[in-house]
Design a protein around this motif. Structure first.
Motif, PDB file in Angstrom:
ATOM      1  N   PRO A 279       0.808  -1.227   0.000  1.00  0.00           N
ATOM      2  CA  PRO A 279       0.000   0.000   0.000  1.00  0.00           C
ATOM      3  C   PRO A 279       0.842   1.279   0.000  1.00  0.00           C
ATOM      4  O   PRO A 279       0.471   2.278  -0.623  1.00  0.00           O
ATOM      5  N   PHE A 280       2.009   1.233   0.643  1.00  0.00           N
ATOM      6  CA  PHE A 280       2.874   2.432   0.668  1.00  0.00           C
ATOM      7  C   PHE A 280       3.423   2.704  -0.735  1.00  0.00           C
ATOM      8  O   PHE A 280       3.445   3.843  -1.206  1.00  0.00           O
ATOM      9  N   ARG A 281       3.814   1.611  -1.433  1.00  0.00           N
ATOM     10  CA  ARG A 281       4.320   1.760  -2.811  1.00  0.00           C
ATOM     11  C   ARG A 281       3.224   2.360  -3.697  1.00  0.00           C
ATOM     12  O   ARG A 281       3.472   3.266  -4.483  1.00  0.00           O
ATOM     13  N   GLN A 282       1.985   1.854  -3.524  1.00  0.00           N
ATOM     14  CA  GLN A 282       0.858   2.368  -4.318  1.00  0.00           C
ATOM     15  C   GLN A 282       0.659   3.852  -4.036  1.00  0.00           C
ATOM     16  O   GLN A 282       0.402   4.641  -4.936  1.00  0.00           O
ATOM     17  N   TYR A 283       0.782   4.239  -2.776  1.00  0.00           N
ATOM     18  CA  TYR A 283       0.605   5.641  -2.380  1.00  0.00           C
ATOM     19  C   TYR A 283       1.657   6.519  -3.066  1.00  0.00           C
ATOM     20  O   TYR A 283       1.343   7.567  -3.637  1.00  0.00           O
ATOM     21  N   LEU A 284       2.928   6.060  -3.024  1.00  0.00           N
ATOM     22  CA  LEU A 284       4.007   6.845  -3.646  1.00  0.00           C
ATOM     23  C   LEU A 284       3.775   6.966  -5.148  1.00  0.00           C
ATOM     24  O   LEU A 284       3.971   8.031  -5.738  1.00  0.00           O
ATOM     25  N   LYS A 285       3.343   5.843  -5.756  1.00  0.00           N
ATOM     26  CA  LYS A 285       3.083   5.876  -7.203  1.00  0.00           C
ATOM     27  C   LYS A 285       1.972   6.873  -7.510  1.00  0.00           C
ATOM     28  O   LYS A 285       2.059   7.635  -8.464  1.00  0.00           O
ATOM     29  N   ALA A 286       0.929   6.867  -6.652  1.00  0.00           N
ATOM     30  CA  ALA A 286      -0.216   7.753  -6.895  1.00  0.00           C
ATOM     31  C   ALA A 286       0.198   9.222  -6.797  1.00  0.00           C
ATOM     32  O   ALA A 286      -0.184  10.027  -7.643  1.00  0.00           O
ATOM     33  N   ILE A 287       1.013   9.554  -5.796  1.00  0.00           N
ATOM     34  CA  ILE A 287       1.363  10.990  -5.689  1.00  0.00           C
ATOM     35  C   ILE A 287       2.308  11.404  -6.808  1.00  0.00           C
ATOM     36  O   ILE A 287       2.419  12.571  -7.128  1.00  0.00           O
TER      37      ILE A 287
END
Ligand code: G1P
Length: 295
Positions: A279-287
């Motif tokens: 989920p943290f990787r997804q968050y970084l990708k999203a921002i």
């Protein structure tokens, strides 16, 4: 050759680089994702096969001792609430390793802090880990040093290459390569040489494997850089007396006592976390994928 069973972790420092966060809590208790920094250091010791940790503490550091202790009341509350997984997690922390603590009554320097451990260590070689230096590696950094010790049978300091303009922030080692991989025979060590005065880029990282003679030497070491009793000065005397190796360990080192180094550690630990990593990787990708990407 005597077996190495004990590790000294000095945690008496005031943590001024981390103010105001470290005003009322020890900087070693600041969290990296889900554990305080000190726990990563202790886990490295445990994973390396060490049996006992000696914390060198000072006033205001009791939270560190409490963290590795058993809390009867908390355990009872969690039991009544059927929070078994949490209980297990806490039991794992308090059963990690035997922890002894010794007070350093005056802030006289790193060398003095290590000297405080002399009665608990006795006549055995031992490890020293500095709480600011977090090392992430496949084989724990201390284990790498213990394996090298089995071959060389002498003191070892862990080193890392740093840009020449940063050499004034570290203890710097000069030495010649040996037949052992990534290992140098030390000729000279200088604590934080002035800018432009260093002849080497090999910086001491907070991992040491030391012969017990260091205590007698530390007892006679006069204040050096910054008016403090420096471990590096005593190491130079130990080098002259019986020799010392510098070891370029494999792994990534973070200066967790510095705000930027601490942030880098958080990001890397979070990305590797079993539950939070994805989920943290997804968050970084999203921002990073929207038009206002901050990078
Ligand atoms: C200490 C040592 C220094 C070493 C450094 C590594 O300095 O004195 O030789 O290079 O740790 O982190 P400090 O950073 O505590 O000033």
């Amino acid at each position: 050759m005597k077996k190495i069973r004990k590790a000294v972790i000095p945690v008496a420092g005031m943590g001024t680089r981390f103010l105001p966060a470290s005003k009322a809590i020890p900087k070693e208790m600041l969290t990296i994702v889900d554990r305080p920094t000190i726990q990563y250091i202790v886990e490295e010791v445990v994973a390396s096969g060490i049996e006992e940790v000696i914390l060198i503490t000072s006033e205001g550091k009791s939270a560190i001792e409490n963290h590795f202790d058993y809390n009867y009341e908390l355990d009872n509350v969690l039991m009544r609430q059927n929070k078994h997984q949490l209980r297990e997690e806490l039991a794992r922390t308090s059963n990690l390793i035997e922890v002894v603590s010794v007070r350093q009554k005056k802030p006289l320097g790193l060398g003095h802090a290590i000297w405080m451990a002399r009665h608990v260590i006795g006549d055995e070689p031992f490890l020293v880990l500095l709480g600011d230096d977090l090392v992430r590696s496949e084989k724990p950094c201390c284990r790498q040093m213990l394996d090298l010790y089995d071959q060389v049978g002498e003191s070892i300091v862990a080193i890392q290459r740093v840009p020449m303009e940063q050499t004034s922030q570290y203890g710097i080692v000069e030495g010649e390569p040996t037949e052992f991989e990534r290992t140098f025979k030390v000729s000279r060590m200088v604590e934080k040489p002035s800018l432009g005065m260093s002849y080497s880029d090999m910086a001491i990282i907070g991992r040491y494997l030391l012969m017990p003679e260091i205590f007698e030497i530390l007892g006679n070491t006069t204040p050096g850089h910054g008016g403090e009793i420096q471990l590096t000065d005593a190491l130079q005397a130990l080098t002259n007396r019986r020799g010392m190796y510098a070891f370029e360990f494999t792994g990534k080192r973070y200066d967790a006592g510095d705000k930027l180094g601490y942030l880098k550690a958080i990001v890397d630990v979070a990305l590797d976390h079993h539950a939070l990593g994805e989920p943290f990787r997804q968050y970084l990708k999203a921002i990073c994928s929207n038009d206002n990407c901050p990078l």
